[in-house]
Design a protein around this motif. Structure first.
Motif, mmCIF file in Angstrom:
data_model
loop_
_atom_site.group_PDB
_atom_site.id
_atom_site.type_symbol
_atom_site.label_atom_id
_atom_site.label_comp_id
_atom_site.label_asym_id
_atom_site.label_seq_id
_atom_site.Cartn_x
_atom_site.Cartn_y
_atom_site.Cartn_z
ATOM 1 N N ILE A 149 0.470 -1.312 0.222
ATOM 2 C CA ILE A 149 0.480 0.082 -0.030
ATOM 3 C C ILE A 149 0.994 0.979 0.130
ATOM 4 N N LEU A 150 0.697 2.503 -0.884
ATOM 5 C CA LEU A 150 1.234 3.461 -1.048
ATOM 6 C C LEU A 150 0.602 4.478 -0.431
ATOM 7 N N LEU A 151 1.327 5.159 0.567
ATOM 8 C CA LEU A 151 0.017 6.149 1.061
ATOM 9 C C LEU A 151 0.084 7.920 1.268
ATOM 10 N N PHE A 152 -1.065 8.042 0.603
ATOM 11 C CA PHE A 152 -0.959 9.785 -0.093
ATOM 12 C C PHE A 152 -1.298 10.859 1.403
ATOM 13 N N PRO A 153 -0.948 11.737 2.262
ATOM 14 C CA PRO A 153 -1.185 12.256 3.433
ATOM 15 C C PRO A 153 -1.657 13.512 2.529
ATOM 16 N N GLY A 154 -2.883 13.893 3.402
ATOM 17 C CA GLY A 154 -3.272 15.367 3.057
ATOM 18 C C GLY A 154 -2.622 16.578 2.874
ATOM 19 N N ARG A 155 -3.329 17.663 2.085
ATOM 20 C CA ARG A 155 -2.153 19.066 2.460
ATOM 21 C C ARG A 155 -1.945 19.166 3.496
ATOM 22 N N ALA A 156 -0.600 19.769 3.542
ATOM 23 C CA ALA A 156 -0.047 20.312 4.708
ATOM 24 C C ALA A 156 0.673 19.656 6.025
ATOM 25 N N ALA A 157 0.748 17.768 5.655
ATOM 26 C CA ALA A 157 0.436 17.058 6.540
ATOM 27 C C ALA A 157 1.482 16.175 5.817
ATOM 28 N N SER A 158 2.519 15.073 6.486
ATOM 29 C CA SER A 158 3.449 14.273 5.722
ATOM 30 C C SER A 158 3.580 12.890 7.260
ATOM 31 N N THR A 159 4.556 11.827 6.500
ATOM 32 C CA THR A 159 4.545 10.644 6.833
ATOM 33 C C THR A 159 4.335 10.713 8.509
ATOM 34 N N PRO A 160 3.535 11.291 9.251
ATOM 35 C CA PRO A 160 3.571 11.392 10.675
ATOM 36 C C PRO A 160 2.257 10.978 10.704
ATOM 37 N N MET A 161 1.466 11.986 10.120
ATOM 38 C CA MET A 161 0.119 11.860 10.466
ATOM 39 C C MET A 161 -0.343 10.085 10.073
ATOM 40 N N TRP A 162 0.436 9.231 9.418
ATOM 41 C CA TRP A 162 -0.294 7.735 9.869
ATOM 42 C C TRP A 162 0.185 7.112 10.803
ATOM 43 N N GLU A 163 0.811 7.815 11.680
ATOM 44 C CA GLU A 163 0.299 6.805 13.013
ATOM 45 C C GLU A 163 -0.802 6.287 13.459
ATOM 46 N N PRO A 164 -1.806 6.901 13.509
ATOM 47 C CA PRO A 164 -3.061 5.946 14.380
ATOM 48 C C PRO A 164 -3.185 4.390 13.422
ATOM 49 N N ASN A 165 -3.136 4.446 12.301
ATOM 50 C CA ASN A 165 -3.200 3.586 11.110
ATOM 51 C C ASN A 165 -2.033 2.464 10.520
ATOM 52 N N LEU A 166 -1.045 3.599 10.515
ATOM 53 C CA LEU A 166 0.085 2.529 10.299
ATOM 54 C C LEU A 166 0.477 0.577 10.910
ATOM 55 N N THR A 167 -0.018 0.902 12.492
ATOM 56 C CA THR A 167 0.399 -0.485 12.862
ATOM 57 C C THR A 167 -0.699 -1.460 12.537
ATOM 58 N N GLY A 168 -2.146 -1.179 12.143
ATOM 59 C CA GLY A 168 -2.919 -1.961 11.596
ATOM 60 C C GLY A 168 -3.269 -2.049 10.235
ATOM 61 N N LEU A 169 -2.760 -1.791 9.266
ATOM 62 C CA LEU A 169 -2.069 -1.691 8.230
ATOM 63 C C LEU A 169 -0.678 -2.577 7.841
ATOM 64 N N LEU A 170 -0.156 -2.688 8.891
ATOM 65 C CA LEU A 170 0.810 -3.418 8.741
ATOM 66 C C LEU A 170 0.538 -4.931 8.998
ATOM 67 N N LYS A 171 -0.838 -4.851 9.431
ATOM 68 C CA LYS A 171 -1.063 -6.597 9.459
ATOM 69 C C LYS A 171 -1.746 -6.851 8.782
ATOM 70 N N THR A 172 -1.410 -6.312 7.487
ATOM 71 C CA THR A 172 -1.531 -7.417 6.058
ATOM 72 C C THR A 172 -0.924 -7.101 4.872
ATOM 73 N N HIS A 173 -0.417 -5.530 5.217
ATOM 74 C CA HIS A 173 0.410 -5.676 4.089
ATOM 75 C C HIS A 173 1.628 -4.422 4.108
ATOM 76 N N ASP A 174 2.648 -5.497 3.073
ATOM 77 C CA ASP A 174 3.942 -3.960 3.456
ATOM 78 C C ASP A 174 3.056 -2.407 3.471
#
Length: 292
Positions: free
Chosen positions: A55-80
């Motif tokens: 999965i390739l993540l595209f953050p929102g406006r004025a955001a960057s990779t750290p915005m995905w902190e709530p999501n990453l652990t869950g996403l990594l259970k099934t996908h890189d």
């Protein structure tokens, strides 16, 4: 100034300090890449090492990779997962040449995917990141396995007057800081903004201290959206101030291509941080149905 950049070195250094702090809250990346493209250097992180379609993540406006902190652990259970800081937005990607149109906005993404040697990839975008996903798909569809959009901006409906007001409050230099904090709460459905949270601080600095010089996004036509032939899941936030979610839903469902579209009534535009577990469950259901 033709390229997006911070307004001062002081603001940039302050941003980098909080960026480093925010990254410590994320899982440890398996790889960090600075990919040279025709329009600048793009910072990308790889999380996980299970193989399969990532999965390739595209953050929102004025955001960057750290915005995905709530999501990453869950996403990594099934996908890189690959996460990138968008070129022309505040982050560790650095724009070096002018980006003049939507095609060029998409071409640097194509360069990144090619240089990462990703032959198939799922795309996940939130807000303006959702627009960026669709813009890429309209121009370069061949490597995309599926698309997931979380309250995407300017894809299925025009901007509301509320989001235009929000943009003015958060970017004009003479606006009092308390107004900025109130507007950040407003876009998050009235939730109190943690002034000590590194990611919230990053977004606030980016909105105030970073000058964006990429072309303003334009809403896509039905013809453009129907040219995308991969499965699409789109979740609209019922409390979004970005657009009228009911109208966006109706337009999404009117398209001829395969779009699973739904409104989550309790969600605000900050949906990815409000409902990370539910989003991961819905995504897993969607991708499992595709055999991916």
């Amino acid at each position: 100034m033709e390229n997006s950049q911070f307004k001062s070195q002081e603001a940039h250094q302050k941003f980098l300090k909080f960026y480093d702090e925010a990254m410590k809250e994320l899982p440890v990346p398996q790889g960090t890449f600075d990919i040279n493209t025709a329009y600048g250097n793009v910072r990308v992180y790889r999380f996980g090492n299970r193989g399969g379609i990532p999965i390739l993540l595209f953050p929102g406006r004025a955001a960057s990779t750290p915005m995905w902190e709530p999501n990453l652990t869950g996403l990594l259970k099934t996908h890189d997962v690959y996460a990138m800081d968008l070129l022309g937005e505040p982050g560790l990607s650095i724009q070096t040449h002018p980006i003049k149109d939507n095609k060029q906005q998409a071409s640097w993404v194509e360069e990144v995917i090619m240089k990462l040697k990703l032959t198939k990839v799922h795309l996940l975008g939130v807000s303006f990141g959702g627009w960026s996903v669709v813009n890429y798909a309209v121009n370069y569809p061949k490597c995309i396995a599926s698309i997931i959009l979380l309250d995407p901006a300017l894809v299925f409906a025009p901007f509301s007057l509320k989001i235009i007001l929000f943009s003015l409050i958060t970017t004009l230099p003479f606006i009092p800081e308390k107004w900025r904090e109130k507007s950040m709460s407003w876009i998050s459905g009235g939730a109190e903004i943690d002034s000590q949270n590194s990611t919230s601080i990053l977004i606030s600095i980016g909105l105030k201290e970073f000058t964006i010089k990429t072309p303003p996004p334009k809403q896509f036509t039905a013809e453009e959206l129907n040219s995308i032939h991969v499965p699409i899941l789109v979740i609209f936030a019922g409390k979004s101030i970005v657009h009228n979610s009911s109208k966006a839903l109706a337009f999404a469902k009117s398209l001829s291509n395969h779009v699973e579209a739904e409104v989550w009534p309790a969600a605000s535009h900050a949906i990815n941080g409000e409902f990370p577990d539910q989003i991961n469950e819905r995504m897993s259901q969607f991708l499992s149905g595709l055999g991916m």
